[in-house]
Design a protein around this motif. Structure first.
Motif, PDB file in Angstrom:
ATOM      1  N   THR A 133       0.833  -1.192   0.000  1.00 45.57           N
ATOM      2  CA  THR A 133       0.000   0.000   0.000  1.00 45.57           C
ATOM      3  C   THR A 133       0.867   1.241   0.000  1.00 45.57           C
ATOM      4  OG1 THR A 133      -1.784   1.119   1.139  1.00 45.57           O
ATOM      5  CG2 THR A 133      -0.139   0.085   2.504  1.00 45.57           C
ATOM      6  N   GLY A 134       0.309   2.309  -0.484  1.00 47.24           N
ATOM      7  CA  GLY A 134       1.034   3.571  -0.483  1.00 47.24           C
ATOM      8  C   GLY A 134       0.380   4.570   0.442  1.00 47.24           C
ATOM      9  N   GLY A 135       1.053   5.660   0.699  1.00 42.80           N
ATOM     10  CA  GLY A 135       0.492   6.719   1.515  1.00 42.80           C
ATOM     11  C   GLY A 135       0.686   6.498   2.987  1.00 42.80           C
ATOM     12  N   PRO A 136       0.127   7.383   3.808  1.00 43.48           N
ATOM     13  CA  PRO A 136       0.304   7.290   5.258  1.00 43.48           C
ATOM     14  C   PRO A 136      -0.414   6.089   5.840  1.00 43.48           C
ATOM     15  CG  PRO A 136      -1.331   8.963   4.734  1.00 43.48           C
ATOM     16  CD  PRO A 136      -0.732   8.527   3.426  1.00 43.48           C
ATOM     17  N   GLY A 137      -0.049   5.746   7.044  1.00 41.85           N
ATOM     18  CA  GLY A 137      -0.716   4.637   7.700  1.00 41.85           C
ATOM     19  C   GLY A 137       0.189   3.876   8.627  1.00 41.85           C
ATOM     20  N   GLY A 138       1.400   4.296   8.768  1.00 40.52           N
ATOM     21  CA  GLY A 138       2.250   3.624   9.736  1.00 40.52           C
ATOM     22  C   GLY A 138       3.212   2.656   9.094  1.00 40.52           C
ATOM     23  N   GLN A 139       4.150   2.186   9.876  1.00 42.64           N
ATOM     24  CA  GLN A 139       5.207   1.310   9.364  1.00 42.64           C
ATOM     25  C   GLN A 139       4.677   0.006   8.811  1.00 42.64           C
ATOM     26  OE1 GLN A 139       8.094   0.332  12.342  1.00 42.64           O
ATOM     27  NE2 GLN A 139       9.589  -0.448  10.888  1.00 42.64           N
ATOM     28  N   HIS A 140       3.660  -0.554   9.469  1.00 40.85           N
ATOM     29  CA  HIS A 140       3.130  -1.840   9.009  1.00 40.85           C
ATOM     30  C   HIS A 140       2.553  -1.716   7.602  1.00 40.85           C
ATOM     31  CE1 HIS A 140       1.059  -5.710   9.084  1.00 40.85           C
ATOM     32  NE2 HIS A 140      -0.016  -5.063   8.655  1.00 40.85           N
ATOM     33  N   ARG A 141       1.765  -0.642   7.348  1.00 46.37           N
ATOM     34  CA  ARG A 141       1.142  -0.455   6.050  1.00 46.37           C
ATOM     35  C   ARG A 141       2.178  -0.221   4.964  1.00 46.37           C
ATOM     36  NH1 ARG A 141      -4.248   0.759   5.432  1.00 46.37           N
ATOM     37  NH2 ARG A 141      -3.780   2.236   3.760  1.00 46.37           N
ATOM     38  N   ASN A 142       3.293   0.366   5.308  1.00 48.98           N
ATOM     39  CA  ASN A 142       4.302   0.659   4.310  1.00 48.98           C
ATOM     40  C   ASN A 142       5.133  -0.560   3.940  1.00 48.98           C
ATOM     41  OD1 ASN A 142       3.605   3.342   4.106  1.00 48.98           O
ATOM     42  ND2 ASN A 142       4.929   3.965   5.793  1.00 48.98           N
ATOM     43  N   LYS A 143       5.283  -1.485   4.880  1.00 48.63           N
ATOM     44  CA  LYS A 143       6.161  -2.633   4.639  1.00 48.63           C
ATOM     45  C   LYS A 143       5.402  -3.878   4.183  1.00 48.63           C
ATOM     46  CE  LYS A 143       9.948  -1.372   7.738  1.00 48.63           C
ATOM     47  NZ  LYS A 143      10.760  -1.784   8.905  1.00 48.63           N
ATOM     48  N   ALA A 144       4.207  -4.095   4.692  1.00 48.24           N
ATOM     49  CA  ALA A 144       3.483  -5.332   4.390  1.00 48.24           C
ATOM     50  C   ALA A 144       2.698  -5.204   3.090  1.00 48.24           C
ATOM     51  CB  ALA A 144       2.532  -5.675   5.536  1.00 48.24           C
ATOM     52  N   SER A 145       2.607  -6.309   2.356  1.00 42.98           N
ATOM     53  CA  SER A 145       1.834  -6.342   1.107  1.00 42.98           C
ATOM     54  C   SER A 145       0.387  -6.674   1.443  1.00 42.98           C
ATOM     55  CB  SER A 145       2.433  -7.372   0.148  1.00 42.98           C
ATOM     56  OG  SER A 145       3.747  -7.017  -0.204  1.00 42.98           O
ATOM     57  N   THR A 146      -0.318  -5.703   1.976  1.00 43.67           N
ATOM     58  CA  THR A 146      -1.712  -5.931   2.386  1.00 43.67           C
ATOM     59  C   THR A 146      -2.714  -5.416   1.377  1.00 43.67           C
ATOM     60  OG1 THR A 146      -1.705  -3.856   3.611  1.00 43.67           O
ATOM     61  CG2 THR A 146      -1.107  -5.847   4.835  1.00 43.67           C
ATOM     62  N   ALA A 147      -2.279  -4.573   0.453  1.00 38.09           N
ATOM     63  CA  ALA A 147      -3.195  -4.067  -0.574  1.00 38.09           C
ATOM     64  C   ALA A 147      -3.510  -5.165  -1.586  1.00 38.09           C
ATOM     65  CB  ALA A 147      -2.590  -2.862  -1.276  1.00 38.09           C
ATOM     66  N   VAL A 148      -4.626  -4.987  -2.284  1.00 40.41           N
ATOM     67  CA  VAL A 148      -5.084  -6.009  -3.232  1.00 40.41           C
ATOM     68  C   VAL A 148      -5.350  -5.361  -4.591  1.00 40.41           C
ATOM     69  CG1 VAL A 148      -6.997  -7.562  -3.826  1.00 40.41           C
ATOM     70  CG2 VAL A 148      -6.071  -7.532  -1.505  1.00 40.41           C
ATOM     71  N   ARG A 149      -4.836  -5.983  -5.622  1.00 43.09           N
ATOM     72  CA  ARG A 149      -5.176  -5.623  -7.000  1.00 43.09           C
ATOM     73  C   ARG A 149      -5.948  -6.806  -7.572  1.00 43.09           C
ATOM     74  NH1 ARG A 149      -3.285  -2.433 -11.400  1.00 43.09           N
ATOM     75  NH2 ARG A 149      -3.558  -3.472 -13.409  1.00 43.09           N
ATOM     76  N   ALA A 150      -7.227  -6.594  -7.882  1.00 44.93           N
ATOM     77  CA  ALA A 150      -8.100  -7.672  -8.360  1.00 44.93           C
ATOM     78  C   ALA A 150      -8.512  -7.387  -9.798  1.00 44.93           C
ATOM     79  CB  ALA A 150      -9.333  -7.793  -7.475  1.00 44.93           C
ATOM     80  N   THR A 151      -8.356  -8.383 -10.656  1.00 44.64           N
ATOM     81  CA  THR A 151      -8.684  -8.254 -12.074  1.00 44.64           C
ATOM     82  C   THR A 151      -9.711  -9.311 -12.463  1.00 44.64           C
ATOM     83  OG1 THR A 151      -6.444  -7.473 -12.558  1.00 44.64           O
ATOM     84  CG2 THR A 151      -7.777  -8.207 -14.425  1.00 44.64           C
ATOM     85  N   HIS A 152     -10.847  -8.869 -12.979  1.00 47.12           N
ATOM     86  CA  HIS A 152     -11.861  -9.797 -13.484  1.00 47.12           C
ATOM     87  C   HIS A 152     -11.539 -10.075 -14.944  1.00 47.12           C
ATOM     88  CE1 HIS A 152     -16.047 -10.812 -14.962  1.00 47.12           C
ATOM     89  NE2 HIS A 152     -15.849 -11.688 -14.003  1.00 47.12           N
ATOM     90  N   ARG A 153     -11.024 -11.255 -15.224  1.00 49.27           N
ATOM     91  CA  ARG A 153     -10.497 -11.559 -16.557  1.00 49.27           C
ATOM     92  C   ARG A 153     -11.547 -11.429 -17.667  1.00 49.27           C
ATOM     93  NH1 ARG A 153      -8.280 -15.637 -13.508  1.00 49.27           N
ATOM     94  NH2 ARG A 153      -9.702 -17.164 -14.420  1.00 49.27           N
TER      95      ARG A 153
END
Length: 217
Positions: free
Chosen positions: A120-140
């Protein structure tokens, strides 16, 4: 093979709705003689009994495409008005076109969605900046893509992404249905009176049975 044809009396007087009913019977009779099947899918009745403002039909058979082509365009029914004895006009026009059809709803299955974890990008603390918690979902099937990083947990973002995909697909289907409806209504305004592609009328005795008179221009 099946082909749809929409017959419309347009914005014409009630005689046009009467003419459409005669032309429809003439079409059905001619189709039967050619070994074709005609099904009335949808009909909008006219103000008078037995008349129609519009009728959507489905013609089925090996020669359905050629047959419907011969009935496409401006059609004319030549006969005196049954409602106004003083009317001098004897030509009543109907338009026939192959319409846009409703498409089935887009099927949604999680198996058709590619899920990619990303940081994830932007503010939110160290955990949000380091962990891959964001999701990119594509409906094929549709190509729709959403990116979600609202939550700190991957599973929650995944759930939100799937919900957003489903909502966007449903909105797209609804927009497509509205476009088809609009296109069908335009047919009613496209009737051009004069220079018909086909002229029909009752036989001299006054009885209207299929196949009595057919003249194409």
């Amino acid at each position: 093979m099946s082909v749809h044809l929409l017959l419309s009396a347009g914005r014409g007087p009630q005689e046009c709705a009467w003419a459409l009913a005669h032309l429809l019977r003439r079409l059905e009779g001619e189709a039967t003689r050619q070994g074709l099947t005609v099904r009335r899918v949808r009909a909008v009745p006219g103000d008078r009994p037995g008349t129609y403002r519009s009728v959507l039909i489905q013609v089925s058979g090996a020669a359905a495409e050629a047959f419907t082509s011969s009935w496409t365009g401006t059609l004319c029914w030549q006969a005196p008005s049954p409602y106004r004895a003083s009317a001098g006009r004897k030509n009543w026009y109907v338009i026939a076109q192959q319409p846009q059809l409703d498409t089935p709803p887009t099927a949604f299955a999680e198996a058709d969605v590619d899920i990619l974890a990303c940081r994830t990008g932007g503010p939110g603390g160290q955990h949000r900046n380091k962990a891959s918690t964001a999701v990119r979902a594509t409906h094929r099937p549709s190509g729709i893509v959403v990116v979600v990083d609202d939550e700190r947990q991957f599973s929650l973002n995944r759930r939100i992404a799937l919900r957003l995909l489903r909502q966007r697909i449903e909105r797209g289907d609804e927009a497509a249905r509205r476009a088809v409806t609009t296109a069908r209504w335009r047919v009613h305004d496209e009737l051009v009176r004069g220079n018909p592609t086909r002229v029909e009328g009752p036989e001299p005795s006054g009885h209207d049975t299929p196949g009595q008179r057919s003249r194409q221009r």
